[in-house]
Design a protein around this motif. Structure first.
Motif, mmCIF file in Angstrom:
data_model
loop_
_atom_site.group_PDB
_atom_site.id
_atom_site.type_symbol
_atom_site.label_atom_id
_atom_site.label_comp_id
_atom_site.label_asym_id
_atom_site.label_seq_id
_atom_site.Cartn_x
_atom_site.Cartn_y
_atom_site.Cartn_z
ATOM 1 N N ALA A 2 -3.825 -9.107 -32.758
ATOM 2 C CA ALA A 2 -3.973 -9.719 -31.607
ATOM 3 C C ALA A 2 -3.839 -8.529 -30.441
ATOM 4 C CB ALA A 2 -2.815 -10.764 -31.087
ATOM 5 N N ASP A 3 -4.676 -8.735 -29.340
ATOM 6 C CA ASP A 3 -4.266 -7.717 -28.234
ATOM 7 C C ASP A 3 -2.902 -7.761 -27.556
ATOM 8 O OD1 ASP A 3 -7.323 -6.748 -28.157
ATOM 9 O OD2 ASP A 3 -7.607 -8.726 -27.885
ATOM 10 N N ARG A 4 -2.612 -8.595 -27.544
ATOM 11 C CA ARG A 4 -1.097 -8.975 -27.019
ATOM 12 C C ARG A 4 -0.575 -10.352 -27.579
ATOM 13 N NH1 ARG A 4 -4.495 -9.415 -22.907
ATOM 14 N NH2 ARG A 4 -4.499 -11.258 -21.591
ATOM 15 N N TRP A 5 0.622 -10.558 -27.424
ATOM 16 C CA TRP A 5 1.243 -11.739 -27.956
ATOM 17 C C TRP A 5 2.601 -11.816 -27.353
ATOM 18 C CZ3 TRP A 5 5.770 -12.465 -30.765
ATOM 19 C CH2 TRP A 5 6.409 -11.555 -31.494
ATOM 20 N N PHE A 50 -0.924 -15.762 -28.355
ATOM 21 C CA PHE A 50 -1.497 -14.616 -28.474
ATOM 22 C C PHE A 50 -2.973 -14.516 -27.829
ATOM 23 C CE2 PHE A 50 -2.901 -17.454 -31.838
ATOM 24 C CZ PHE A 50 -4.149 -17.117 -31.874
ATOM 25 N N VAL A 51 -3.491 -13.424 -27.672
ATOM 26 C CA VAL A 51 -4.642 -13.315 -27.043
ATOM 27 C C VAL A 51 -5.787 -12.401 -27.941
ATOM 28 C CG1 VAL A 51 -6.073 -12.348 -25.147
ATOM 29 C CG2 VAL A 51 -3.745 -13.704 -24.831
ATOM 30 N N VAL A 100 -9.894 -15.038 -26.332
ATOM 31 C CA VAL A 100 -9.487 -16.582 -26.700
ATOM 32 C C VAL A 100 -7.735 -16.294 -26.669
ATOM 33 C CG1 VAL A 100 -9.100 -18.163 -28.636
ATOM 34 C CG2 VAL A 100 -11.135 -17.163 -28.050
ATOM 35 N N ARG A 101 -7.295 -17.166 -26.078
ATOM 36 C CA ARG A 101 -5.750 -17.457 -26.156
ATOM 37 C C ARG A 101 -5.413 -18.259 -27.086
ATOM 38 N NH1 ARG A 101 -0.929 -16.685 -22.536
ATOM 39 N NH2 ARG A 101 0.397 -18.467 -22.938
ATOM 40 N N GLY A 102 -4.677 -18.260 -28.176
ATOM 41 C CA GLY A 102 -4.099 -19.220 -29.028
ATOM 42 C C GLY A 102 -2.506 -19.445 -28.747
ATOM 43 N N GLU A 103 -2.433 -20.821 -29.015
ATOM 44 C CA GLU A 103 -0.737 -21.011 -28.671
ATOM 45 C C GLU A 103 -0.416 -22.068 -30.008
ATOM 46 O OE1 GLU A 103 -0.552 -23.072 -24.954
ATOM 47 O OE2 GLU A 103 -0.957 -21.334 -23.701
ATOM 48 N N ASP A 136 -9.980 -12.047 -36.718
ATOM 49 C CA ASP A 136 -8.765 -11.682 -36.041
ATOM 50 C C ASP A 136 -7.954 -12.992 -35.424
ATOM 51 O OD1 ASP A 136 -9.505 -9.151 -36.072
ATOM 52 O OD2 ASP A 136 -10.045 -8.728 -33.847
ATOM 53 N N VAL A 137 -8.686 -13.964 -35.225
ATOM 54 C CA VAL A 137 -7.857 -15.068 -34.677
ATOM 55 C C VAL A 137 -7.397 -15.917 -35.949
ATOM 56 C CG1 VAL A 137 -8.332 -17.421 -33.468
ATOM 57 C CG2 VAL A 137 -9.314 -15.383 -32.597
#
Length: 142
Positions: free
Chosen positions: A118-121, A134-135, A84-87, A53-54
């Motif tokens: 992503a669960d949300r972005w 995104f998370v 995990v939060r990605g930026e 996913d990530v």
């Protein structure tokens, strides 16, 4: 000037580190490097279950930043328990917008893919551009 792709990134430690951050050039090769770095960080954090996913989301968001912002980007990952939060920060003030892509079109599906994985972005303004975030959360196995 040194090629930033040739400089090894700092190692991801498993000593409780909860974040990792990398500067990437505005070059197509940076997308593969971003995926590799994300997989390495997730493995070090014991979150390899999130690797697919990530890495898919990282690939889409970094590609969009490089193609549309035409600027170097910063990729950051933050571990929060099983999430995990990605930026991805770039230097363009133009925000991403979903496109309608027909079945034969090559482009226009990136944000739909981000939404699917992503669960949300979202997007936040930054002093010199924007940050797309995104998370992804690991589900409990049953």
């Amino acid at each position: 000037m040194k090629n930033p792709n040739l400089i090894p990134p700092p190692p991801i430690s498993d000593d409780g580190a909860k974040e990792a951050c990398w500067d990437l050039p505005a070059a197509p090769e940076a997308v593969g490097r971003a995926r590799r770095l994300a997989r390495e960080a997730l493995a070090a954090w014991g979150l390899s279950v999130l690797a697919e996913d990530v890495t898919v989301v990282v690939s889409e968001v970094v590609t969009n930043a490089i193609v549309h912002a035409k600027s170097p980007v910063t990729l950051a990952l933050f571990r929060h328990g099983r999430s995990v939060r990605g930026e991805v920060a770039d230097h363009s003030s133009v925000w991403p917008a979903p496109l309608s892509a027909g079945p034969d079109e090559e482009h226009g599906r990136g944000l739909a893919i981000v939404t699917a994985y992503a669960d949300r972005w979202g997007v936040d303004p930054a002093p010199e551009g924007k940050t797309v975030w995104f998370v992804c959360t690991a589900r409990e196995s049953s």
